[in-house]
Scaffold this motif. Structure first.
Motif, PDB file in Angstrom:
ATOM      1  N   ALA A 153    -102.139  32.962 -27.515  1.00 21.31           N
ATOM      2  CA  ALA A 153    -102.805  33.930 -26.639  1.00 21.31           C
ATOM      3  C   ALA A 153    -103.234  33.263 -25.327  1.00 21.31           C
ATOM      4  CB  ALA A 153    -104.012  34.541 -27.345  1.00 21.31           C
ATOM      5  N   ALA A 154    -103.779  32.053 -25.423  1.00 20.52           N
ATOM      6  CA  ALA A 154    -104.190  31.338 -24.216  1.00 20.52           C
ATOM      7  C   ALA A 154    -102.986  30.978 -23.351  1.00 20.52           C
ATOM      8  CB  ALA A 154    -104.965  30.079 -24.595  1.00 20.52           C
ATOM      9  N   GLY A 155    -101.880  30.612 -23.996  1.00 26.87           N
ATOM     10  CA  GLY A 155    -100.681  30.266 -23.244  1.00 26.87           C
ATOM     11  C   GLY A 155    -100.100  31.456 -22.507  1.00 26.87           C
ATOM     12  N   LEU A 156    -100.085  32.623 -23.162  1.00 31.19           N
ATOM     13  CA  LEU A 156     -99.604  33.831 -22.489  1.00 31.19           C
ATOM     14  C   LEU A 156    -100.528  34.219 -21.341  1.00 31.19           C
ATOM     15  CD1 LEU A 156     -98.253  36.316 -25.184  1.00 31.19           C
ATOM     16  CD2 LEU A 156     -96.964  34.918 -23.568  1.00 31.19           C
ATOM     17  N   LEU A 157    -101.833  34.054 -21.551  1.00 32.85           N
ATOM     18  CA  LEU A 157    -102.778  34.341 -20.472  1.00 32.85           C
ATOM     19  C   LEU A 157    -102.548  33.387 -19.303  1.00 32.85           C
ATOM     20  CD1 LEU A 157    -105.227  35.898 -19.407  1.00 32.85           C
ATOM     21  CD2 LEU A 157    -106.687  34.220 -20.577  1.00 32.85           C
TER      22      LEU A 157
ATOM     23  N   THR B  59     -96.930  26.897 -25.194  1.00 36.79           N
ATOM     24  CA  THR B  59     -96.592  28.311 -24.992  1.00 36.79           C
ATOM     25  C   THR B  59     -96.422  28.614 -23.512  1.00 36.79           C
ATOM     26  OG1 THR B  59     -97.833  28.922 -26.983  1.00 36.79           O
ATOM     27  CG2 THR B  59     -97.331  30.693 -25.422  1.00 36.79           C
ATOM     28  N   TRP B  60     -97.373  28.162 -22.700  1.00 34.55           N
ATOM     29  CA  TRP B  60     -97.271  28.382 -21.252  1.00 34.55           C
ATOM     30  C   TRP B  60     -95.986  27.772 -20.700  1.00 34.55           C
ATOM     31  CZ3 TRP B  60     -97.225  24.295 -17.718  1.00 34.55           C
ATOM     32  CH2 TRP B  60     -97.150  24.694 -16.382  1.00 34.55           C
ATOM     33  N   ALA B  61     -95.617  26.586 -21.206  1.00 31.14           N
ATOM     34  CA  ALA B  61     -94.440  25.897 -20.676  1.00 31.14           C
ATOM     35  C   ALA B  61     -93.141  26.609 -21.004  1.00 31.14           C
ATOM     36  CB  ALA B  61     -94.392  24.457 -21.214  1.00 31.14           C
ATOM     37  N   VAL B  62     -93.079  27.268 -22.169  1.00 36.87           N
ATOM     38  CA  VAL B  62     -91.797  27.819 -22.597  1.00 36.87           C
ATOM     39  C   VAL B  62     -91.616  29.298 -22.305  1.00 36.87           C
ATOM     40  CG1 VAL B  62     -91.646  26.075 -24.423  1.00 36.87           C
ATOM     41  CG2 VAL B  62     -92.523  28.352 -24.974  1.00 36.87           C
ATOM     42  N   VAL B  63     -92.705  30.052 -22.114  1.00 32.37           N
ATOM     43  CA  VAL B  63     -92.530  31.469 -21.782  1.00 32.37           C
ATOM     44  C   VAL B  63     -92.404  31.644 -20.277  1.00 32.37           C
ATOM     45  CG1 VAL B  63     -93.810  32.205 -23.829  1.00 32.37           C
ATOM     46  CG2 VAL B  63     -95.006  31.974 -21.647  1.00 32.37           C
ATOM     47  N   GLY B  64     -91.777  32.723 -19.868  1.00 34.96           N
ATOM     48  CA  GLY B  64     -91.561  32.933 -18.434  1.00 34.96           C
ATOM     49  C   GLY B  64     -91.662  34.383 -18.029  1.00 34.96           C
ATOM     50  N   GLY B  65     -92.552  35.124 -18.677  1.00 37.72           N
ATOM     51  CA  GLY B  65     -92.655  36.540 -18.385  1.00 37.72           C
ATOM     52  C   GLY B  65     -93.122  36.852 -16.981  1.00 37.72           C
ATOM     53  N   THR B  66     -94.072  36.070 -16.468  1.00 41.80           N
ATOM     54  CA  THR B  66     -94.607  36.353 -15.140  1.00 41.80           C
ATOM     55  C   THR B  66     -93.583  36.064 -14.048  1.00 41.80           C
ATOM     56  OG1 THR B  66     -96.903  35.978 -15.803  1.00 41.80           O
ATOM     57  CG2 THR B  66     -96.382  35.694 -13.477  1.00 41.80           C
TER      58      THR B  66
ATOM     59  N   ALA C 257    -103.841  26.574 -39.541  1.00 45.75           N
ATOM     60  CA  ALA C 257    -102.723  26.532 -38.599  1.00 45.75           C
ATOM     61  C   ALA C 257    -102.450  27.895 -37.968  1.00 45.75           C
ATOM     62  CB  ALA C 257    -101.471  26.028 -39.313  1.00 45.75           C
ATOM     63  N   ASP C 258    -102.664  28.974 -38.742  1.00 43.91           N
ATOM     64  CA  ASP C 258    -102.392  30.291 -38.175  1.00 43.91           C
ATOM     65  C   ASP C 258    -103.383  30.634 -37.072  1.00 43.91           C
ATOM     66  OD1 ASP C 258    -104.294  30.320 -40.249  1.00 43.91           O
ATOM     67  OD2 ASP C 258    -104.104  32.483 -40.479  1.00 43.91           O
ATOM     68  N   ARG C 259    -104.628  30.181 -37.204  1.00 46.05           N
ATOM     69  CA  ARG C 259    -105.611  30.430 -36.154  1.00 46.05           C
ATOM     70  C   ARG C 259    -105.336  29.575 -34.926  1.00 46.05           C
ATOM     71  NH1 ARG C 259    -111.241  30.837 -39.704  1.00 46.05           N
ATOM     72  NH2 ARG C 259    -110.621  32.693 -40.912  1.00 46.05           N
ATOM     73  N   VAL C 260    -104.913  28.348 -35.142  1.00 46.45           N
ATOM     74  CA  VAL C 260    -104.525  27.494 -34.020  1.00 46.45           C
ATOM     75  C   VAL C 260    -103.421  28.167 -33.213  1.00 46.45           C
ATOM     76  CG1 VAL C 260    -103.374  25.324 -33.392  1.00 46.45           C
ATOM     77  CG2 VAL C 260    -105.224  25.311 -35.066  1.00 46.45           C
TER      78      VAL C 260
END
Length: 313
Positions: A12-16, A89-96, A3-6
């Motif tokens: 990381a992919a979501g932030l990218l 992750t992509w859906a919930v972060v909004g840094g960009t 689970a930690d690797r998932v």
């Protein structure tokens, strides 16, 4: 796959994905949640804390349950598990999107177009732009970048590390509910109480981690720590205080002071009073610090997830 690797690969992919794509202009999952929460509110609204607590439980609980069901459904497939974590992750972060909006205001200020900066500021925060001059707009942007680094990036990663996809979706649901009903207007003073208090609890660990990472990633580590220790508790928000104070010290600027929300004037304590006034070029500096904090938070969250997995193992 463990689970930690998932989580590590997916986060990381979501932030990218957020870095490359940002938020979609239409059909954003958070916007869909907001519409659903609004529909629930229309059914449940009463001028009462209990009904507001029910609204919070239904909406936030549904988001967590959806995440749990989805995570369980894809568990047999490693690729699907990573993809789901990445999508969440992509859906919930909004840094960009945060950086983009801040830079639009900054470019307008650099060009001397204060009216354009005022027109754009509501995309970033709820201040009354007509009450602000150029320096006031710049200060509002830096404060918003600091606070939203915690709310839109670090806090989500922390809860993703703790709870996987349900943690990611649950945190964003709580944060969105606070933005919708957690403010102290006549309509929401009682109804939004539960959402506001739950957001304070959910945001507590991410805010402290953001403050630590801003000190580590900023230009003035000692200044960030000093401002955090001296001024954070003066802020009316238990979570915005540490974040904004640490950013102020790291950037060497003063934050806080008089501001206006929806015609209501507030006189907040000054954070890092030893710093200078915020200038338009500090917006870009704040955005870069926010980026560094987000990347450091990814590393800390991945390491924390691995540690939790190791203890369970």
């Amino acid at each position: 796959m463990r689970a930690d690797r998932v989580f590590a690969y997916g986060a990381a992919a979501g932030l990218l994905g957020d870095l490359l794509l940002g938020d979609p202009r239409r059909g954003h999952p958070v916007a869909a949640f907001g519409r659903a929460a609004g529909a629930v509110e229309r059914v449940l609204w009463r001028d009462h804390r209990g009904w507001g607590a029910l609204h919070t439980a239904v909406c936030a609980g549904s988001a967590v349950a959806l995440g749990a069901v989805a995570e369980r459904a894809v568990r047999p497939s490693r690729a699907a598990s990573v993809a789901l974590t990445a999508a969440a992750t992509w859906a919930v972060v909004g840094g960009t999107s945060l950086a983009r909006e801040a830079r639009v205001v900054g470019r307008a200020l650099d060009a001397g177009d204060v009216d354009a900066a005022r027109a754009r500021l509501p995309h970033l925060c709820g201040r009354d732009p007509q009450a602000l001059d150029s320096d006031g707009i710049a200060r509002a942007v830096v404060e918003s970048v600091a606070e939203n680094t915690s709310d839109a990036v670090v806090g989500a990663l922390v809860w993703g590390a703790v709870g996987g996809v349900p943690g990611l979706l649950g945190f964003r649901a709580v944060n969105t509910l606070d933005a919708m009903v957690g403010h102290r207007s006549e309509r929401y003073l009682r109804y939004g109480w539960a959402s506001a208090r739950l957001d304070d609890v959910a945001g507590w660990p991410g805010a402290r981690l953001t403050a630590v990472l801003a000190a580590l990633g900023g230009d003035d580590r000692r200044g960030a720590v000093r401002a955090w220790r001296q001024d954070a508790a003066k802020h009316p928000s238990p979570n915005a205080g540490p974040v904004e104070a640490s950013f102020a010290g790291a950037l060497g600027v003063r934050l806080g002071g008089t501001l206006s929300y929806a015609g209501r004037v507030e006189h907040r304590p000054v954070l890092n009073g030893e710093g200078r006034a915020v200038a338009s070029y500090d917006i870009e500096r704040a955005v870069r610090l926010s980026r560094r904090v987000g990347l450091l938070a990814l590393g800390v969250s991945v390491a924390g997830r691995a540690l939790l997995k190791g203890r369970k193992g």
